[in-house]
Design a protein around this motif. Structure first.
Motif, PDB file in Angstrom:
ATOM      1  N   GLY A 172       0.789  -1.222   0.000  1.00 44.15           N
ATOM      2  CA  GLY A 172       0.000   0.000   0.000  1.00 44.15           C
ATOM      3  C   GLY A 172       0.825   1.278   0.000  1.00 44.15           C
ATOM      4  N   GLU A 173       2.128   1.171   0.196  1.00 44.47           N
ATOM      5  CA  GLU A 173       2.972   2.365   0.208  1.00 44.47           C
ATOM      6  C   GLU A 173       3.195   2.865  -1.215  1.00 44.47           C
ATOM      7  OE1 GLU A 173       7.289   3.858   2.048  1.00 44.47           O
ATOM      8  OE2 GLU A 173       6.727   1.722   2.069  1.00 44.47           O
ATOM      9  N   VAL A 174       3.115   4.175  -1.388  1.00 44.93           N
ATOM     10  CA  VAL A 174       3.264   4.804  -2.702  1.00 44.93           C
ATOM     11  C   VAL A 174       4.571   5.586  -2.722  1.00 44.93           C
ATOM     12  CG1 VAL A 174       2.287   6.431  -4.349  1.00 44.93           C
ATOM     13  CG2 VAL A 174       0.777   4.970  -3.004  1.00 44.93           C
ATOM     14  N   ALA A 175       5.291   5.513  -3.836  1.00 44.66           N
ATOM     15  CA  ALA A 175       6.566   6.225  -3.955  1.00 44.66           C
ATOM     16  C   ALA A 175       6.738   6.755  -5.369  1.00 44.66           C
ATOM     17  CB  ALA A 175       7.732   5.306  -3.586  1.00 44.66           C
ATOM     18  N   GLY A 176       7.472   7.817  -5.467  1.00 43.48           N
ATOM     19  CA  GLY A 176       7.808   8.389  -6.765  1.00 43.48           C
ATOM     20  C   GLY A 176       9.199   8.972  -6.714  1.00 43.48           C
ATOM     21  N   TRP A 177       9.784   9.196  -7.855  1.00 42.70           N
ATOM     22  CA  TRP A 177      11.154   9.727  -7.954  1.00 42.70           C
ATOM     23  C   TRP A 177      11.200  10.693  -9.119  1.00 42.70           C
ATOM     24  CZ3 TRP A 177      14.637   9.568 -11.960  1.00 42.70           C
ATOM     25  CH2 TRP A 177      15.984   9.842 -11.671  1.00 42.70           C
ATOM     26  N   ALA A 178      11.864  11.819  -8.949  1.00 40.53           N
ATOM     27  CA  ALA A 178      11.950  12.809 -10.026  1.00 40.53           C
ATOM     28  C   ALA A 178      13.269  13.543  -9.941  1.00 40.53           C
ATOM     29  CB  ALA A 178      10.789  13.790  -9.943  1.00 40.53           C
ATOM     30  N   ARG A 179      13.835  13.815 -11.082  1.00 40.63           N
ATOM     31  CA  ARG A 179      15.046  14.618 -11.192  1.00 40.63           C
ATOM     32  C   ARG A 179      14.948  15.478 -12.448  1.00 40.63           C
ATOM     33  NH1 ARG A 179      15.575  13.080  -6.850  1.00 40.63           N
ATOM     34  NH2 ARG A 179      17.399  12.267  -5.719  1.00 40.63           N
ATOM     35  N   THR A 180      15.707  16.563 -12.448  1.00 37.60           N
ATOM     36  CA  THR A 180      15.786  17.437 -13.622  1.00 37.60           C
ATOM     37  C   THR A 180      17.161  17.277 -14.251  1.00 37.60           C
ATOM     38  OG1 THR A 180      14.258  19.038 -12.666  1.00 37.60           O
ATOM     39  CG2 THR A 180      15.660  19.803 -14.458  1.00 37.60           C
ATOM     40  N   THR A 181      17.183  17.159 -15.566  1.00 38.89           N
ATOM     41  CA  THR A 181      18.446  16.978 -16.271  1.00 38.89           C
ATOM     42  C   THR A 181      18.535  17.978 -17.415  1.00 38.89           C
ATOM     43  OG1 THR A 181      19.866  15.358 -17.388  1.00 38.89           O
ATOM     44  CG2 THR A 181      17.522  15.242 -17.867  1.00 38.89           C
ATOM     45  N   GLY A 182      19.717  18.286 -17.821  1.00 40.35           N
ATOM     46  CA  GLY A 182      19.902  19.234 -18.915  1.00 40.35           C
ATOM     47  C   GLY A 182      21.376  19.436 -19.190  1.00 40.35           C
ATOM     48  N   ALA A 183      21.674  20.277 -20.147  1.00 35.33           N
ATOM     49  CA  ALA A 183      23.057  20.583 -20.502  1.00 35.33           C
ATOM     50  C   ALA A 183      23.142  22.051 -20.882  1.00 35.33           C
ATOM     51  CB  ALA A 183      23.539  19.705 -21.659  1.00 35.33           C
TER      52      ALA A 183
END
Length: 323
Positions: A172-183
């Protein structure tokens, strides 16, 4: 370099070497029949609308095939292409070299015997049709020749997703992951494209100018990309919600993190499509690599890729189990 890699490199370089030699021999043979200023740019109807000095033309076109050939060799030898994808890459090199050589050769032919200062010859559009036909034949020949050297084997072949890293989540545990990338080079590239588009527009060539302007907007949209791993799968979006690239959980077999060489594996930067793989590549370095159920890979270079890949494996397991 091993004997097998030497054979693969030879097959990859051969079409570009042959195309370069043919182009050089053709120019030397026809030099006395060419004007000092060649028609080097043609509009959509095939009429010449731009000229270039003969020496400048040689200096501009001569390096194209050798440089492209060197990049192709790098991709073949170090590009992590396996099996059918490796053979397609070699065949694609033969097709590209043949297409470029024909177009460059045809550009010389249409300039033959043009009087100095007189009207330039036209470039009939049927030349492009022939060029594509020549490319198809050369590509087929490259595919056949690629069978002479065994394709490299995928080191991950036969390995199931069980050994991949995961993040433990309670029921039942919810998780997410986010990162910003660029050059840093993406906004600079957008400015250069915008300036070029404006120059073509002022010059009256709005066909090219409009196309470059659209490309500028796409580059700006992805100058800072957001990479997300959640219940929807792996998503890469730009500054705006659209366009975006999404790989749903049900299409992912497993995910991993690895070091990616932008040139060797993908032939450059940006959104790349290669045999057996696609990717959003802004630099060389660590990347999330999602292996899809059909065997293709999708890669995105981003920091903390190990965490993103581990969570993606956990979510894939949950989706597979119907939870």
């Amino acid at each position: 370099m091993t004997r097998k890699n030497l054979g693969r490199a030879t097959l990859a370089a051969l079409p570009f070497v042959l195309a370069f030699l043919i182009h050089l021999i053709l120019f030397i043979a026809l030099k006395d029949r060419l004007p000092t200023r060649l028609a080097g740019h043609f509009d959509v109807s095939g009429d010449a609308n731009g000229h270039v000095d003969r020496t400048a033309y040689v200096l501009a076109t001569a390096p194209v095939l050798p440089v492209l050939g060197a990049v192709w060799v790098l991709m073949v030898v170090r590009g992590r292409m396996y099996g059918r994808a490796h053979r397609l890459l070699i065949g694609g090199g033969w097709a590209v070299a043949a297409f470029l050589q024909y177009v460059l050769g045809a550009a010389l032919i249409v300039n033959l015997d043009t009087p100095e200062g007189g009207p330039a010859g036209s470039f009939p559009m049927w030349h492009l049709a022939v060029a594509f036909g020549v490319a198809a034949l050369a590509g087929a020949a490259g595919l056949l020749l690629a069978r002479l050297v065994p394709a490299p084997e995928d080191p991950d072949a036969g390995k199931g997703p069980a050994g991949r890293e995961r993040i433990v989540l309670a029921d039942g545990e919810v998780a997410g992951w986010a990162r910003t990338t660029g050059a840093w080079w993406t906004p600079v590239g957008a400015l250069v494209l915008a300036a070029t588009a404006t120059g073509f527009g002022y010059g009256g060539n709005w066909y090219v100018g409009t196309g470059l302007l659209v490309l500028t907007l796409l580059v700006l949209a992805f100058s800072r990309a957001h990479v997300t791993v959640d219940r929807r799968g792996l998503t890469v979006s730009g500054l705006l919600p659209w366009p975006r690239v999404q790989v749903p959980l049900e299409r992912i077999e497993s995910a991993d993190t690895r070091q990616v060489d932008a040139v060797a594996e993908f032939g450059g930067w940006g959104y790349r499509i290669r045999p057996g793989r696609t990717g959003f590549i802004v630099r060389s370095g660590e990347a999330i690599v999602a292996r899809q159920t059909g065997g293709r890979e999708f890669a995105v270079t981003v920091e903390d890729s190990a965490t993103g890949a581990a969570l993606l494996n956990t979510l894939v397991d949950r989706n597979r189990a119907g939870r």
